[in-house]
Design an enzyme around this catalytic site. Structure first.
Site, PDB file in Angstrom:
ATOM      1  N   CYS A 167      -1.936  35.493  10.018  1.00  0.00           N
ATOM      2  CA  CYS A 167      -1.691  36.263  11.243  1.00  0.00           C
ATOM      3  C   CYS A 167      -1.402  35.300  12.383  1.00  0.00           C
ATOM      4  O   CYS A 167      -2.135  35.247  13.379  1.00  0.00           O
ATOM      5  CB  CYS A 167      -2.898  37.143  11.558  1.00  0.00           C
ATOM      6  N   GLU A 224       0.853  -1.190   0.000  1.00  0.00           N
ATOM      7  CA  GLU A 224       0.000   0.000   0.000  1.00  0.00           C
ATOM      8  C   GLU A 224       0.892   1.244   0.000  1.00  0.00           C
ATOM      9  O   GLU A 224       0.845   2.070   0.902  1.00  0.00           O
ATOM     10  CB  GLU A 224      -0.927  -0.007   1.214  1.00  0.00           C
ATOM     11  N   SER A 225       1.696   1.352  -1.009  1.00  0.00           N
ATOM     12  CA  SER A 225       2.645   2.465  -1.102  1.00  0.00           C
ATOM     13  C   SER A 225       1.921   3.696  -1.639  1.00  0.00           C
ATOM     14  O   SER A 225       1.454   3.700  -2.776  1.00  0.00           O
ATOM     15  CB  SER A 225       3.808   2.086  -2.023  1.00  0.00           C
ATOM     16  N   ALA A 278      25.901  42.772  25.102  1.00  0.00           N
ATOM     17  CA  ALA A 278      24.910  43.409  24.228  1.00  0.00           C
ATOM     18  C   ALA A 278      23.501  43.099  24.719  1.00  0.00           C
ATOM     19  O   ALA A 278      22.628  43.980  24.748  1.00  0.00           O
ATOM     20  CB  ALA A 278      25.094  42.933  22.787  1.00  0.00           C
TER      21      ALA A 278
END
Length: 726
Positions: free
Chosen positions: A545, A392-393, A458
């Site tokens: 969004c 069932e490939s 920083a």
């Protein structure tokens, strides 16, 4: 490059108690352009960048062979017949995009991107290659039966995909597998035009209606097998088959001990979701025997999991299943078929690795040989007749034939200031004492080339300045200047350009849902300009969004993708694409379309089917369909676009219909609203559109043809208001 400290008044920077600026090595490493390791392997030191370099950089020869390559123009081409494709038969993807997206007035189809390009010739080649691999293994090993596969329609239920598989697979009895009632109805209908010997395998959980349909299919002369997923299903099969006077063909799904340890193996092993234990299988045998129906049991099915990484694991599972098959034959069942399920994997990243969910360490021939050898070994040992081998490939059949093409419409520009743009006195005048200490420490660490220390200072400087900003003691201009300083230090010390964000005209949730849901990575590559060196790295951000609407993981373990600059966004040529920049997502033909949703009401892409032809462009568009319109996706969520239009139309009458002498504007407004329901939800790039306010009364049309139609139309006002795009 001069030292960062050379731009700083040391006395102003050094906090109280610190010595004045300490002299030291004032040089800093200069930034270098992007150079990927894979590109290095392809001679990235060369001043000339060739398509071969891009092919190596993006691993196209690894994941794309034998169906994708790069031509001399730097465009990705499809090789429709795999290794048998001739040079003149290769199909240029950029030419397809141009044909599909050009207006009808110039010979195009006028479709909007994003776009799915299907290549049925590739689909046919995949089926033939799978069949050929098994036939070769069967002949080489003296196997005394044949291979007969089925396609699991859940991988891609598109009507034309399934119909093509039935048509292409008819010469070798290729069938279909269904896992639900609608899939069963689909398969029954399609197989009416297929090979009468083709199998219709009925998997999934079943109720009385499902079993009735499956038995009806057998009554309609379809070669149907009902595979029992639960023990209770056998009672329904026995009862309903007697009522319909249909002798069923039954299979059982075995729950194997062999377990696939990867992500896709979660349904395998003793605690897997599907299948029957040995105890349950024996009870089913007893019930069938008591009902005089043991001869109906003819198939054994199992499924280790998708993307089986190695043939060693595959063989272990097949040997265990073949042993169960042999035992069922010994118990009196009329066994004929062993269904090895899915699991035939594909190589998404080109690594040929057996230790990854993204790759497999074998090809079609190795897979087929391992299966045939394992079944033959067990059956010969047990003196059992060799069964028909069914697989069932799905992923391995449909993944390659479908390409998603989308456009990058903009990119974030670099924001790092130049060294001479940093105004240290301005930054320092508003900083607290602690922030000044951080600033001075940052300067010292930069002079000493202490990369990690620079990042720490920083980050501390940024945090203190944000705190001051929230307290109202630091202005936004100074906060921005601090951000610029920190970005500059990071760039100078790290000597690399941060990844840019490329905004793409796409919904990841709709078109690449597996990336969002399970982290599945697909190869993504520019489909053109591959004769140019990619000068930046980027991540992809979609239109939704939603913070998850981005792609920041790529094949090879990369967190960014080598990309070319956009025109007006960093330069770069168009590569024959009229200034557009197109990307392709490959190997996505399985699952993505059926799993995609309508998040933010973005529907699916436009779809075209393309076949190889002997014409000047080597292809012909045989089927084309625009993507769902705004009205279509609104309908999915139970809205009624026609009524919505009527509401907006009356609102326009109320608020815009009073303008005397401006009837044309009013009509254009109504026409624009109607067209918005008809258009796809995706963005329309401005360059080919009519946006000139003097010519269109300030209203927007999605393309020039729409604008011309509105201007030239002699339709009455009532006709302009009508909405007929259902």
């Amino acid at each position: 490059m001069p030292a960062l400290a050379c731009c700083v008044d040391a006395a102003a920077v050094a906090p109280p108690g610190y010595a004045a600026f300490i002299a030291g090595d004032s040089s800093l490493p200069s930034a270098v352009p992007f150079s990927a390791s894979t590109a290095d392997a392809a001679d990235s030191n060369s001043t000339h960048w060739s398509p071969a370099h891009s092919s190596a950089l993006y691993r196209i020869d690894g994941w794309g062979a034998p169906y994708f390559s790069v031509n001399n123009a730097g465009n990705i081409t499809v090789r429709p017949y795999g290794t048998d494709s001739l040079a003149h038969q290769e199909i240029d993807l950029l030419k397809i995009v141009k044909k599909v997206s050009d207006p009808k007035s110039v010979g195009g189809l006028g479709l909007q991107l994003p776009l799915i390009v299907r290549v049925p010739d590739v689909l046919k080649n995949r089926l033939e290659s799978l069949q050929s691999a098994f036939e070769s293994a069967i002949q080489a090993q003296g196997y005394e039966s044949h291979y007969q596969g089925v396609y699991p329609v859940k991988c891609n239920q598109d009507r034309f995909v399934v119909q093509d598989i039935v048509k292409f697979g008819a010469p070798f009895r290729f069938g279909l597998e269904a896992g639900s009632k609608p899939e069963l109805l689909l398969a029954m209908s399609c197989l009416c035009k297929g090979n009468p010997e083709a199998l219709l395998v009925c998997n999934g959980f079943k109720d009385a209606e499902y079993i009735f349909l499956a038995l009806l299919a057998r009554k309609l002369a379809l070669n149907t097998v009902i595979v029992l997923e639960e023990e209770e299903e056998v009672d329904l099969v026995i009862e309903i088959s007697k009522k319909l006077y249909v002798r069923p063909v039954i299979g059982v799904r075995a729950k194997l001990r062999t377990k696939h340890s990867g992500h896709f193996g979660s349904t395998s092993g003793e605690k897997g979701k599907f299948g029957l234990t040995t105890i349950q299988i024996l009870r089913v045998v007893k019930k069938l025997q008591d009902s005089g129906m043991l001869d109906c049991l003819q198939l054994l099915h199992f499924h280790i999991g998708s993307q089986i990484p190695s043939t060693a694991l595959l063989q272990a599972g097949v040997v265990e299943a073949a042993q169960i098959y042999s035992e069922l034959a010994r118990l009196g069942a009329d066994m004929k078929v062993i269904d090895i399920g899915g699991g035939l994997g594909i190589d998404y990243d080109g690594s040929k690795s057996g230790n990854s969910d993204l790759s497999v360490s074998y090809g079609l021939q190795e897979y087929a040989s391992a299966v045939v050898n394992a079944v033959r070994f067990v059956c010969d040992r047990k003196s059992i007749k060799h069964p028909i081998i069914c697989s069932e490939s799905g992923r391995a059949i449909v993944s390659h034939h479908s390409i998603l093409i989308f456009e990058a419409i903009s990119a974030t520009a670099p924001t790092t200031p130049a060294m001479n743009q940093v105004d240290l006195p301005f930054i320092l005048e508003g900083l607290s004492e602690d922030a000044r200490v951080n600033c001075w420490n940052l300067s010292q660490a930069a002079m000493r080339h202490e990369t990690e220390t620079c990042f720490v200072y920083a980050d501390q400087l940024k945090q203190r300045c944000v705190e001051q900003f929230k307290e109202g003691t630091l202005g936004i201009e100074q906060l921005a200047a601090v951000d610029g300083l920190c970005d500059l230090v990071s760039k100078v010390v790290d000597a690399s350009e941060p990844a840019r964000t490329y905004h793409v005209n796409l919904s990841i949730f709709t078109s690449i849902p597996d990336f969002w849901s399970i982290g599945q990575i697909f190869p993504i590559v520019p489909i053109h300009r591959l004769d140019e060196r990619p000068e930046v790295r980027g991540i992809l951000s979609d239109l939704t969004c939603d913070s998850d609407g981005k792609i920041d993981k790529f094949i090879g373990g990369e967190t960014s993708l080598p990309l070319h600059g956009l025109e007006g966004n960093g330069g770069g040529s168009s590569g024959g694409a009229n200034g557009r920049y197109y990307l392709g997502m490959f190997l996505g033909g399985a699952y993505q379309e059926s799993l995609g949703g309508v998040h933010n009401l973005f529907g699916g892409p436009s779809v075209v089917s393309v076949s190889q032809s002997d014409g000047p462009y080597s292809f012909a568009v045989t089927r084309a369909a625009p993507g769902p319109s705004c009205g279509d996706v609104l309908r999915v969520m139970q809205h009624e676009p026609e009524l919505m239009f009527e509401t907006l139309k009356h609102r326009a009458e109320e608020f815009c219909g009073q303008d005397h002498g401006n009837e044309g504007t009013h009509a254009a407004l109504v026409s624009t609203i109607a067209r918005s329901f008809h258009n796809m939800p995706y963005l329309v790039v401005a360059s080919p559109c009519s946006l000139t306010a003097m010519n269109n009364n300030g209203f927007y049309y999605c393309n020039e043809e729409d604008y011309n139609a509105a201007v030239d139309s002699g339709a009455s006002e009532d006709e302009q208001w009508s909405y007929c795009y259902a």
